[in-house]
Enzyme design. Structure first.
Site, PDB file in Angstrom:
ATOM      1  N   ASP A  27      -8.368   8.766  -1.287  1.00 53.04           N
ATOM      2  CA  ASP A  27      -8.414   8.556   0.164  1.00 53.04           C
ATOM      3  C   ASP A  27      -9.774   8.059   0.655  1.00 53.04           C
ATOM      4  O   ASP A  27     -10.444   8.709   1.449  1.00 53.04           O
ATOM      5  CB  ASP A  27      -8.030   9.855   0.886  1.00 53.04           C
ATOM      6  CG  ASP A  27      -6.601  10.273   0.601  1.00 53.04           C
ATOM      7  OD1 ASP A  27      -5.715   9.887   1.377  1.00 53.04           O
ATOM      8  OD2 ASP A  27      -6.371  10.963  -0.410  1.00 53.04           O
ATOM      9  N   HIS A  29     -10.151   5.187   2.340  1.00 53.81           N
ATOM     10  CA  HIS A  29      -9.873   4.648   3.684  1.00 53.81           C
ATOM     11  C   HIS A  29     -10.870   3.571   4.097  1.00 53.81           C
ATOM     12  O   HIS A  29     -11.460   3.632   5.186  1.00 53.81           O
ATOM     13  CB  HIS A  29      -9.852   5.780   4.709  1.00 53.81           C
ATOM     14  CG  HIS A  29      -8.622   6.639   4.645  1.00 53.81           C
ATOM     15  ND1 HIS A  29      -7.450   6.335   5.287  1.00 53.81           N
ATOM     16  CD2 HIS A  29      -8.387   7.799   3.964  1.00 53.81           C
ATOM     17  CE1 HIS A  29      -6.539   7.272   5.033  1.00 53.81           C
ATOM     18  NE2 HIS A  29      -7.083   8.165   4.224  1.00 53.81           N
ATOM     19  N   ASP A  68      -4.624   5.360  -0.890  1.00 50.64           N
ATOM     20  CA  ASP A  68      -5.308   5.111   0.382  1.00 50.64           C
ATOM     21  C   ASP A  68      -6.720   4.585   0.150  1.00 50.64           C
ATOM     22  O   ASP A  68      -7.683   5.045   0.773  1.00 50.64           O
ATOM     23  CB  ASP A  68      -5.345   6.379   1.241  1.00 50.64           C
ATOM     24  CG  ASP A  68      -4.047   6.601   1.997  1.00 50.64           C
ATOM     25  OD1 ASP A  68      -3.145   5.756   1.886  1.00 50.64           O
ATOM     26  OD2 ASP A  68      -3.930   7.626   2.687  1.00 50.64           O
ATOM     27  N   ASN A 133       0.036   6.040   1.505  1.00 49.79           N
ATOM     28  CA  ASN A 133       0.852   5.657   2.650  1.00 49.79           C
ATOM     29  C   ASN A 133       0.144   4.645   3.542  1.00 49.79           C
ATOM     30  O   ASN A 133       0.793   3.836   4.206  1.00 49.79           O
ATOM     31  CB  ASN A 133       1.241   6.892   3.468  1.00 49.79           C
ATOM     32  CG  ASN A 133       0.033   7.652   3.989  1.00 49.79           C
ATOM     33  OD1 ASN A 133      -0.838   8.048   3.210  1.00 49.79           O
ATOM     34  ND2 ASN A 133      -0.036   7.876   5.279  1.00 49.79           N
ATOM     35  N   HIS A 134      -1.183   4.627   3.547  1.00 52.94           N
ATOM     36  CA  HIS A 134      -1.902   3.675   4.389  1.00 52.94           C
ATOM     37  C   HIS A 134      -1.926   2.278   3.782  1.00 52.94           C
ATOM     38  O   HIS A 134      -1.904   1.295   4.523  1.00 52.94           O
ATOM     39  CB  HIS A 134      -3.333   4.163   4.646  1.00 52.94           C
ATOM     40  CG  HIS A 134      -3.434   5.189   5.729  1.00 52.94           C
ATOM     41  ND1 HIS A 134      -3.752   4.886   7.021  1.00 52.94           N
ATOM     42  CD2 HIS A 134      -3.220   6.523   5.707  1.00 52.94           C
ATOM     43  CE1 HIS A 134      -3.744   5.986   7.754  1.00 52.94           C
ATOM     44  NE2 HIS A 134      -3.436   7.003   6.974  1.00 52.94           N
ATOM     45  N   HIS A 222       0.526  10.773  -4.416  1.00 49.42           N
ATOM     46  CA  HIS A 222      -0.004  10.706  -3.054  1.00 49.42           C
ATOM     47  C   HIS A 222       1.096  11.160  -2.106  1.00 49.42           C
ATOM     48  O   HIS A 222       1.890  10.363  -1.626  1.00 49.42           O
ATOM     49  CB  HIS A 222      -0.434   9.265  -2.741  1.00 49.42           C
ATOM     50  CG  HIS A 222      -1.219   9.127  -1.470  1.00 49.42           C
ATOM     51  ND1 HIS A 222      -2.596   9.072  -1.449  1.00 49.42           N
ATOM     52  CD2 HIS A 222      -0.826   9.034  -0.173  1.00 49.42           C
ATOM     53  CE1 HIS A 222      -3.017   8.936  -0.211  1.00 49.42           C
ATOM     54  NE2 HIS A 222      -1.954   8.919   0.597  1.00 49.42           N
ATOM     55  N   HIS A 250      -3.701  12.186  -0.683  1.00 49.74           N
ATOM     56  CA  HIS A 250      -3.093  12.242   0.650  1.00 49.74           C
ATOM     57  C   HIS A 250      -3.624  13.398   1.490  1.00 49.74           C
ATOM     58  O   HIS A 250      -3.897  13.223   2.680  1.00 49.74           O
ATOM     59  CB  HIS A 250      -1.570  12.312   0.562  1.00 49.74           C
ATOM     60  CG  HIS A 250      -0.896  12.227   1.904  1.00 49.74           C
ATOM     61  ND1 HIS A 250      -1.058  11.143   2.738  1.00 49.74           N
ATOM     62  CD2 HIS A 250      -0.068  13.084   2.561  1.00 49.74           C
ATOM     63  CE1 HIS A 250      -0.351  11.326   3.844  1.00 49.74           C
ATOM     64  NE2 HIS A 250       0.256  12.501   3.758  1.00 49.74           N
ATOM     65  N   HIS A 252      -6.402  15.632   2.935  1.00 51.26           N
ATOM     66  CA  HIS A 252      -7.817  15.305   3.121  1.00 51.26           C
ATOM     67  C   HIS A 252      -8.758  16.481   2.914  1.00 51.26           C
ATOM     68  O   HIS A 252      -9.965  16.280   2.802  1.00 51.26           O
ATOM     69  CB  HIS A 252      -8.034  14.709   4.518  1.00 51.26           C
ATOM     70  CG  HIS A 252      -7.627  13.268   4.609  1.00 51.26           C
ATOM     71  ND1 HIS A 252      -8.140  12.409   5.555  1.00 51.26           N
ATOM     72  CD2 HIS A 252      -6.779  12.535   3.858  1.00 51.26           C
ATOM     73  CE1 HIS A 252      -7.609  11.204   5.396  1.00 51.26           C
ATOM     74  NE2 HIS A 252      -6.772  11.267   4.372  1.00 51.26           N
TER      75      HIS A 252
END
Length: 653
Positions: A27, A29, A68, A133-134, A222, A250, A252
């Site tokens: 993650d 991001h 992610d 998912n992102h 995830h 996933h 955090h």
């Protein structure tokens, strides 16, 4: 890992030539907040560079990411460019990879090859990643990780397009005497994946052809791990029991210390995100990554605290439990504001300053989130006044303070001991402002509203399930077409239904629509699956998906033709040809100039295991069934399986 905490001593006694050192993170991001005033500080980019630098400084064998990598499905050109620059800077070089790939890359990776075996690339630190998912490409044919995979910078695995089953083929890696089977499940809708687990449609392939005494089985996934209201999740004890280690993305919150699951015996490691994307308590936990060392079936995780993470302090104030002063010349709201102002300046800003590491790339403006639990509306003040005061000191001045109503049952309670362990206080402070929880509660609110008798007929063509699915897509994946597409799709379904009925007046049409609406309400699970199939169609065509009484899925003509082609040609069914790129590479050989002699050149024996289940099932054998170049397989649906000398064998107890 040994139960007596002697894993470190065991690892020290093992040879480095037999030990995998893997940097694990999830993650990242990249691109988060790039459209706000904090864009110039590039929080996610700076921390990602720190992660890559740790990998290079620690001479890891490879980097393993849990999804992610990007914050948006379609990241901006600037974010994508920066990611490529950093991967080139830290992951390409003259250093020889220290391990071998034994499995077929055409079966494992989206780009059909491993980048560290590509003769046109000099890869010193390979990166393996699933998508989350992102950065899920399901809303289109190509995602950001597909692009990075094509450039040869990332080994993208674990991508699934078949919505009816998941059959995981391992990425088999060897270093000295240590073998790793790496499995990946990129993000799949949690409700669907949990249904696949319950239906025994998630299978793990394990190669029994190799003479491996011990194999360390790892999985990267995830998904939701924590049970939340109105939110599907994957129970942590329902994954295949043949696994040794699970890297969970996933979620955090950083829970990087491996946690053993007693029911199955495997360990779960949850590094959490490297950048805070929501102002919740879980995100305020210090951000960390890890170096996973694997030797044989023993492992350890060394934690690394990230130094470039923006300081973040989360706190609560329960107004009934504090003394806000007795200056009655001021109204209650002003007295509360003065107290909150002092608390932020003297307590929270001080805590934030202690999180400064001195790293030149660390942002200095902290994130502050203070939840104020009030009992009376007279205690609420305009937060803009304090936002203006702290606009140069805090990174999020406009959403620094939020008010929450304290439960009525607790208003008269007096706090006699600030340190007492009171269940009511714990319940009060258990409220979480995590963005995902908020979205799910909105979906729950919509469901509750339309379930009431007086509101059931307010939706006719659009179903409540479809509406909530579109809302989830819009918020989680920034899918701006979600509402338009679900309306178009369900309009088409309604028209097709009406065409089968003898309707010739508006009154009959309205009556049949109500009948169809009731049928869809009674088949909520099938309605959800139908919406998922539409959203995750690579073409986003508005095709009809028939769901029969036996829950079998009838594919559209395009899907059937595609599956038929795969079966006829044999996806990965060709025996892997001998490479002409050079000699077989070992630690002393050339970089990626050939395939290891142990590779899958002939049909192999493969064992399939299903995840553990509390419901009993009898074992069944499927003989002489071809799976690509992998040869014959056996399928075990026994509730429990065990790993013995590199093979999965059926428990006979």
């Amino acid at each position: 890992m040994s139960e007596n905490d002697s894993a470190d001593d065991i690892m020290k006694e093992r040879s480095d030539d037999d030990t995998f050192n893997i940097l694990i993170a999830t993650d990242c991001h990249l691109g988060y907040e790039e459209s706000t005033k904090r864009a110039q500080e590039q929080d996610s980019i700076k921390t990602f560079e720190e992660i890559l630098k740790h990998a290079k400084d620690n001479n890891v064998d490879f980097i393993l990411l849990g999804g992610d990598l990007f914050h948006d499905t379609k990241p901006s050109q600037g974010t994508l460019l920066k990611a490529v620059e950093l991967l080139r800077k830290y992951c390409l070089g003259s250093r020889e990879p220290t391990f071998e790939l034994l499995s077929d890359p055409e079966e494992n990776f989206q780009y059909k090859t491993a980048n560290f075996e590509d003769p046109n690339l000099n890869v010193s630190i390979p990166v393996f990643s699933i998508h989350g998912n992102h950065d899920d490409p399901s809303s289109g044919t190509i995602g950001s990780l597909d692009l990075l995979s094509t450039t040869g910078l990332v080994n993208y695995f674990g991508k699934w397009t078949d919505l009816t089953q998941v059959t995981m083929s391992p990425v088999i890696l060897k270093k000295g005497s240590t073998h790793i089977c790496l499995y990946g499940i990129s993000y799949i809708n949690d409700q669907r994946l949990s249904r696949l687990f319950r239906s025994y449609m998630v299978k793990v392939l394990f190669p029994s052809h190799l003479d491996i005494e011990q194999c360390f089985n790892m999985m990267v996934l995830h998904q939701n791990r924590v049970k939340r209201p109105n939110c599907p999740y994957i129970p942590e004890d329902r994954l295949p029991s043949c696994l040794n280690f699970i890297l969970w993305g996933h979620e955090h919150e950083c829970r990087i210390n491996p946690e053993i699951i007693a029911e199955t015996g495997y360990h779960i490691c949850q590094p959490g995100s490297s950048v805070a994307t929501s102002l919740c308590e879980a995100e305020s936990v210090p951000k960390r990554i890890g170096i996973l060392s694997v030797n044989g079936n023993d492992f350890k995780v060394e934690q690394i605290y990230l130094q470039t993470v923006r300081p973040f302090v989360f706190d609560n104030i329960v107004l009934r439990d504090v003394d806000i002063g007795e200056d009655y010349s001021k109204v209650m709201a002003d007295r509360v504001m003065d107290y909150v102002d002092d608390y932020i300046e003297e307590t929270m800003i001080t805590k934030a300053s202690k999180q400064l590491t001195g790293h030149p790339d660390q942002p200095t403006q902290p994130l502050i989130r203070l939840r104020v639990f009030y009992s009376s509306n007279e205690e609420i003040f305009n937060t803009v006044r304090l936002a203006q005061k702290y606009c140069d000191e805090v990174a999020n001045p406009m959403d620094m303070i939020i008010f929450r109503k304290a439960p009525e049952k607790n208003i008269k309670r007096k706090c006699t001991d600030p340190f007492e362990d009171d269940d009511e206080t714990n319940d009060l402070l258990a409220y979480d402002d995590n963005d995902k929880d908020w979205r799910k509660s909105v979906q729950g609110g919509i469901l509750k509203y339309f379930e009431s008798k007086e509101n059931q007929d307010k939706l006719t063509v659009l179903s409540v399930t479809g509406l909530n699915k579109a809302l989830s897509r819009f918020v989680e994946k920034n899918d701006s077409d979600a509402f338009k597409d679900i309306i178009h799709h369900q309009m088409s379904k309604t028209v097709e239904y009406l065409q089968t009925k003898p309707v010739d007046t508006p009154e009959k049409i309205k009556k049949e629509i109500k009948v169809f609406q009731k049928e869809r309400r009674d088949r909520e699970e099938e309605e959800a699956l139908d919406a998922d199939l539409m959203f995750e169609s690579t073409q986003r065509k508005f095709e009809t998906v028939d769901i029969e009484k036996n829950n079998a899925i009838v594919l559209s003509d395009d899907d059937a033709e595609h599956n038929h082609d795969d079966e006829a040609t044999g996806k990965g069914n060709k025996t892997r040809k001998a490479s002409t790129r050079g000699a077989v590479r070992g630690r002393g050989g050339g970089r990626g100039r050939g395939k290891n002699a142990e590779r899958m050149k002939n049909p192999l024996d493969i064992t399939i295991t299903s995840p553990t289940s509390s419901s009993p099932k009898t074992a069944r054998n499927v003989s002489s069934r071809k799976v690509g170049a992998r040869g014959n397989i056996q399928q075990f649906c026994q509730p429990s399986t065990s790993l013995r000398h590199g093979n999965i064998s059926e428990d006979t107890d």
